[in-house]
Design a protein around this motif. Structure first.
Motif, mmCIF file in Angstrom:
data_model
loop_
_atom_site.group_PDB
_atom_site.id
_atom_site.type_symbol
_atom_site.label_atom_id
_atom_site.label_comp_id
_atom_site.label_asym_id
_atom_site.label_seq_id
_atom_site.Cartn_x
_atom_site.Cartn_y
_atom_site.Cartn_z
ATOM 1 N N TYR A 154 0.981 -1.012 0.035
ATOM 2 C CA TYR A 154 -0.095 -0.055 -0.191
ATOM 3 C C TYR A 154 0.944 1.156 0.064
ATOM 4 O O TYR A 154 2.300 1.175 0.395
ATOM 5 C CB TYR A 154 -0.755 0.105 1.243
ATOM 6 N N ARG A 191 -4.103 6.334 2.634
ATOM 7 C CA ARG A 191 -3.289 5.155 2.183
ATOM 8 C C ARG A 191 -4.002 4.266 1.246
ATOM 9 O O ARG A 191 -5.290 4.071 1.392
ATOM 10 C CB ARG A 191 -3.203 4.184 3.724
ATOM 11 N N GLU A 192 -3.562 3.933 -0.008
ATOM 12 C CA GLU A 192 -4.112 3.253 -0.721
ATOM 13 C C GLU A 192 -3.475 1.951 -1.408
ATOM 14 O O GLU A 192 -2.139 1.746 -1.171
ATOM 15 C CB GLU A 192 -4.278 4.011 -2.192
ATOM 16 N N LEU A 193 -4.170 0.911 -1.859
ATOM 17 C CA LEU A 193 -3.812 -0.242 -2.500
ATOM 18 C C LEU A 193 -2.814 -0.147 -3.523
ATOM 19 O O LEU A 193 -3.235 0.755 -4.219
ATOM 20 C CB LEU A 193 -4.866 -1.280 -2.768
ATOM 21 N N THR A 221 -1.438 -6.709 -4.436
ATOM 22 C CA THR A 221 -1.501 -8.055 -3.538
ATOM 23 C C THR A 221 -1.371 -9.168 -4.129
ATOM 24 O O THR A 221 -1.598 -9.200 -5.363
ATOM 25 C CB THR A 221 -2.786 -7.793 -2.449
ATOM 26 N N ASN A 229 2.199 -4.878 3.720
ATOM 27 C CA ASN A 229 1.226 -5.591 4.534
ATOM 28 C C ASN A 229 0.836 -7.192 4.367
ATOM 29 O O ASN A 229 1.386 -7.567 3.210
ATOM 30 C CB ASN A 229 -0.444 -4.920 3.840
#
Length: 114
Positions: free
Chosen positions: A37, A45-47, A50, A96
Motif C-alpha cells: 500500500y 493510504r491506498e492499495l 496484493t 502488509n
C-alpha cells in the motif's frame, strides 16, 4: 509476534525503476495475503498490489502494466518491481500481511523526481 522488514525505497528520476522487498517473520499462517500500500502526503493510504499465497495477484489501476508484485513463499518475502515511475508514484510504501490478522511494515519512502 509478526515483523515485516521493508527495503528498497529511494529517490529515482521519472521513467526509472525501483524494487521494494518485504521480509516477514514470526507466527505466520497460510493461506495469507501479502501486499503493498502507499500513502502520499495529504492523501489516504491506498492499495498498490496484493498477492495471495496461492498466487493470485491484484493491482490498482494506476500501476497496472508498470508494477509487478511477486513473492517467495519459502522466504515469506514479497517484492514490488516498479518500472516507468512517475512523480505521482511518490509516497511512503507500506508492506502488509494478512495472516489472518493485519500487520504493517514501518514504511519505505519512494520519491520520483528529476
Amino acid at each position: 509476534q509478526v515483523q515485516l522488514v521493508e527495503s528498497g525505497g529511494g529517490l529515482v528520476q521519472p521513467g526509472g525503476s525501483l524494487r521494494l522487498s518485504c521480509a516477514a517473520s514470526g507466527s505466520i499462517f497460510s493461506p495469507n495475503v501479502m501486499g503493498w500500500y502507499r500513502q502520499a502526503p495529504g492523501k489516504e493510504r491506498e492499495l498498490v498490489a496484493t498477492a495471495t499465497s496461492f498466487g493470485a495477484k491484484n493491482y490498482a489501476d494506476s500501476v497496472k502494466g508498470r508494477f509487478t508484485i511477486s513473492r517467495d513463499n519459502a522466504k515469506i518475502t514479497v517484492y514490488l518491481q516498479m518500472n516507468s515511475l512517475i512523480p505521482e508514484d511518490t509516497a511512503v510504501y507500506y508492506c502488509n500481511l494478512r495472516s489472518p490478522k493485519n500487520y504493517w511494515g514501518q514504511g519505505t519512502q519512494v520519491i520520483v523526481s528529476s
